[in-house]
Design a protein around this motif. Structure first.
Motif, PDB file in Angstrom:
ATOM      1  N   THR A  14     -14.168   4.795   2.873  1.00  0.00           N
ATOM      2  CA  THR A  14     -12.784   4.645   2.398  1.00  0.00           C
ATOM      3  C   THR A  14     -12.624   3.610   1.295  1.00  0.00           C
ATOM      4  N   GLU A  15     -13.675   2.880   0.964  1.00  0.00           N
ATOM      5  CA  GLU A  15     -13.580   1.793  -0.018  1.00  0.00           C
ATOM      6  C   GLU A  15     -12.988   2.278  -1.351  1.00  0.00           C
ATOM      7  N   LYS A  16     -11.975   1.566  -1.808  1.00  0.00           N
ATOM      8  CA  LYS A  16     -11.300   1.823  -3.092  1.00  0.00           C
ATOM      9  C   LYS A  16     -10.553   3.162  -3.129  1.00  0.00           C
ATOM     10  N   ASP A  17     -10.409   3.797  -1.990  1.00  0.00           N
ATOM     11  CA  ASP A  17      -9.715   5.089  -1.948  1.00  0.00           C
ATOM     12  C   ASP A  17      -8.350   4.943  -1.303  1.00  0.00           C
ATOM     13  N   SER A  18      -7.382   5.704  -1.774  1.00  0.00           N
ATOM     14  CA  SER A  18      -6.089   5.806  -1.107  1.00  0.00           C
ATOM     15  C   SER A  18      -6.009   7.208  -0.508  1.00  0.00           C
ATOM     16  N   LEU A  19      -5.862   7.260   0.800  1.00  0.00           N
ATOM     17  CA  LEU A  19      -5.863   8.537   1.494  1.00  0.00           C
ATOM     18  C   LEU A  19      -4.455   9.116   1.558  1.00  0.00           C
ATOM     19  N   TRP A  22      -1.140  13.488   4.760  1.00  0.00           N
ATOM     20  CA  TRP A  22      -0.914  14.909   5.035  1.00  0.00           C
ATOM     21  C   TRP A  22      -2.174  15.730   4.733  1.00  0.00           C
ATOM     22  N   SER A  23      -2.869  15.373   3.645  1.00  0.00           N
ATOM     23  CA  SER A  23      -4.077  16.094   3.267  1.00  0.00           C
ATOM     24  C   SER A  23      -5.206  15.833   4.258  1.00  0.00           C
ATOM     25  N   LEU A  24      -5.309  14.602   4.741  1.00  0.00           N
ATOM     26  CA  LEU A  24      -6.330  14.271   5.736  1.00  0.00           C
ATOM     27  C   LEU A  24      -6.065  15.025   7.036  1.00  0.00           C
ATOM     28  N   ILE A  25      -4.801  15.184   7.400  1.00  0.00           N
ATOM     29  CA  ILE A  25      -4.462  15.936   8.610  1.00  0.00           C
ATOM     30  C   ILE A  25      -4.876  17.403   8.468  1.00  0.00           C
ATOM     31  N   VAL A  26      -4.660  17.982   7.295  1.00  0.00           N
ATOM     32  CA  VAL A  26      -5.102  19.357   7.051  1.00  0.00           C
ATOM     33  C   VAL A  26      -6.613  19.456   7.252  1.00  0.00           C
ATOM     34  N   VAL A  54      -3.890   4.515   9.404  1.00  0.00           N
ATOM     35  CA  VAL A  54      -2.701   5.365   9.349  1.00  0.00           C
ATOM     36  C   VAL A  54      -1.766   4.968  10.485  1.00  0.00           C
ATOM     37  N   ARG A  55      -0.582   4.523  10.144  1.00  0.00           N
ATOM     38  CA  ARG A  55       0.401   4.102  11.130  1.00  0.00           C
ATOM     39  C   ARG A  55       1.140   5.312  11.714  1.00  0.00           C
ATOM     40  N   PRO A  56       1.673   5.165  12.924  1.00  0.00           N
ATOM     41  CA  PRO A  56       2.389   6.288  13.554  1.00  0.00           C
ATOM     42  C   PRO A  56       3.511   6.855  12.698  1.00  0.00           C
ATOM     43  N   GLU A  57       4.264   5.968  12.015  1.00  0.00           N
ATOM     44  CA  GLU A  57       5.366   6.469  11.194  1.00  0.00           C
ATOM     45  C   GLU A  57       4.865   7.293  10.008  1.00  0.00           C
ATOM     46  N   ALA A  58       3.725   6.888   9.427  1.00  0.00           N
ATOM     47  CA  ALA A  58       3.138   7.656   8.319  1.00  0.00           C
ATOM     48  C   ALA A  58       2.653   9.012   8.812  1.00  0.00           C
ATOM     49  N   MET A  59       2.099   9.052  10.023  1.00  0.00           N
ATOM     50  CA  MET A  59       1.655  10.322  10.593  1.00  0.00           C
ATOM     51  C   MET A  59       2.844  11.240  10.840  1.00  0.00           C
ATOM     52  N   ARG A  60       3.950  10.682  11.351  1.00  0.00           N
ATOM     53  CA  ARG A  60       5.130  11.506  11.617  1.00  0.00           C
ATOM     54  C   ARG A  60       5.694  12.103  10.331  1.00  0.00           C
ATOM     55  N   VAL A  61       5.729  11.312   9.265  1.00  0.00           N
ATOM     56  CA  VAL A  61       6.218  11.813   7.974  1.00  0.00           C
ATOM     57  C   VAL A  61       5.313  12.929   7.461  1.00  0.00           C
ATOM     58  N   ALA A 214     -13.843  13.638   9.784  1.00  0.00           N
ATOM     59  CA  ALA A 214     -12.655  13.885   8.960  1.00  0.00           C
ATOM     60  C   ALA A 214     -12.802  13.244   7.586  1.00  0.00           C
ATOM     61  N   LEU A 215     -13.285  12.009   7.546  1.00  0.00           N
ATOM     62  CA  LEU A 215     -13.436  11.317   6.266  1.00  0.00           C
ATOM     63  C   LEU A 215     -14.498  11.984   5.392  1.00  0.00           C
ATOM     64  N   ILE A 216     -15.616  12.374   5.995  1.00  0.00           N
ATOM     65  CA  ILE A 216     -16.698  13.010   5.225  1.00  0.00           C
ATOM     66  C   ILE A 216     -16.247  14.364   4.695  1.00  0.00           C
ATOM     67  N   VAL A 217     -15.701  15.195   5.587  1.00  0.00           N
ATOM     68  CA  VAL A 217     -15.260  16.525   5.164  1.00  0.00           C
ATOM     69  C   VAL A 217     -14.152  16.415   4.132  1.00  0.00           C
ATOM     70  N   HIS A 218     -13.260  15.447   4.314  1.00  0.00           N
ATOM     71  CA  HIS A 218     -12.137  15.295   3.391  1.00  0.00           C
ATOM     72  C   HIS A 218     -12.615  14.974   1.979  1.00  0.00           C
TER      73      HIS A 218
END
Length: 268
Positions: A14-19, A22-26, A54-61, A214-218
């Motif tokens: 995850t270094e230097k990446d912004s996830l 919604w895309s990670l959930i897919v 990932v915080r719960p509120e971000a997951m809900r959104v 999830a991180l590798i496949v993403h």
């Protein structure tokens, strides 16, 4: 020891990446819950996502967005939310999965080329977009290349079929921009920096394995789906994507896909 290995892998991936949540959930659903009837509960999804911040509120959104866009559907079991891919989301995920998990992009020794007369740029753009959906690679304006023999009519096109020889560098560079080549090389380097055979990875929980997968496949998914849907032969002799694909598949083999039943018990 286990937590050191897990946290180190998370940092490397995850270094230097912004996830984009919604895309990670897919990606998670495409990797773990692609079959009809597969569901992931809200608590389990939160367990998979929380190690990457990932915080719960971000997951809900993100879930709200995915439901609105027709990717996911949600049902209730008591007070617990159960999420699953919609029919449309399952179709799209299955189509992408064939390329994401393939050991190589398939190749037929036969090829064909469609050649059309010049048209206005707007018409050419529309035609190129349509041909791309049909699996063609744009070689030049009005010239489209596809693997295999022509299986349907191509009205108005001059059709050439046969076996291609050497692929010139200019074509490979046209199909795969240098930035994408660099991204494949970077992902290879990140995966090579993680020793998935180390003892710390042997005792990971199923949830932790799901997070790393999830991180590798993403990351891989974001790159491989940017390639034209064509055999690797078109991308050059020393195509960085080939090395990257091998590193991805080796990592996923080391992190065997968890069974949904083991996640449902929240095996931590």
């Amino acid at each position: 020891m286990k937590q050191d290995a897990f946290q180190s892998a998370i940092q490397i991936l995850t270094e230097k990446d912004s996830l984009r949540v919604w895309s990670l959930i897919v990606t998670i659903f495409g990797d773990l819950a692609l079959d009809p009837g597969d569901v992931i509960s809200g608590p389990v999804l939160g367990d998979i996502l929380s190690p990457v911040g990932v915080r719960p509120e971000a997951m809900r959104v993100a879930l709200y967005r995915l439901r609105n866009e027709g990717w996911l559907e949600t049902t209730k079991r008591g007070r617990e939310a159960l999420h699953h891919l919609s029919a449309s989301g399952r179709t799209q995920s299955a189509s992408a999965s064939r390329r994401i998990y393939a050991s190589a992009q398939s190749e037929d020794p036969r090829w064909h080329v469609l050649c059309y007369p010049p048209v206005l740029s707007s018409e050419e753009h529309q035609r190129a977009a349509q041909r791309s959906k049909e699996g063609y690679v744009t070689v030049a304006p009005g010239v489209y290349l596809a693997n295999g023999i022509l299986r349907s009519k191509a009205t108005g096109a001059f059709v050439v079929q046969g076996v291609i020889g050497d692929v010139p560098d200019w074509l490979s560079k046209t199909l795969v921009p240098s930035a994408l080549i660099d991204a494949f090389a970077e992902l290879s380097a990140r995966l090579n920096a993680i020793d998935f055979d180390a003892s710390g990875f042997k005792s990971l929980s199923q949830i932790e394995i799901a997070t790393l997968r999830a991180l590798i496949v993403h990351r891989w998914r974001k790159l491989v789906l940017k390639l034209p849907n064509a055999p690797d032969a078109l991308f050059g002799k020393d195509f960085a994507g080939t090395t990257c694909r091998a590193a991805v598949m080796q990592a996923l083999d080391a992190l065997a896909r968890p069974e949904l039943s083991s996640l449902a018990r929240r095996a931590l």
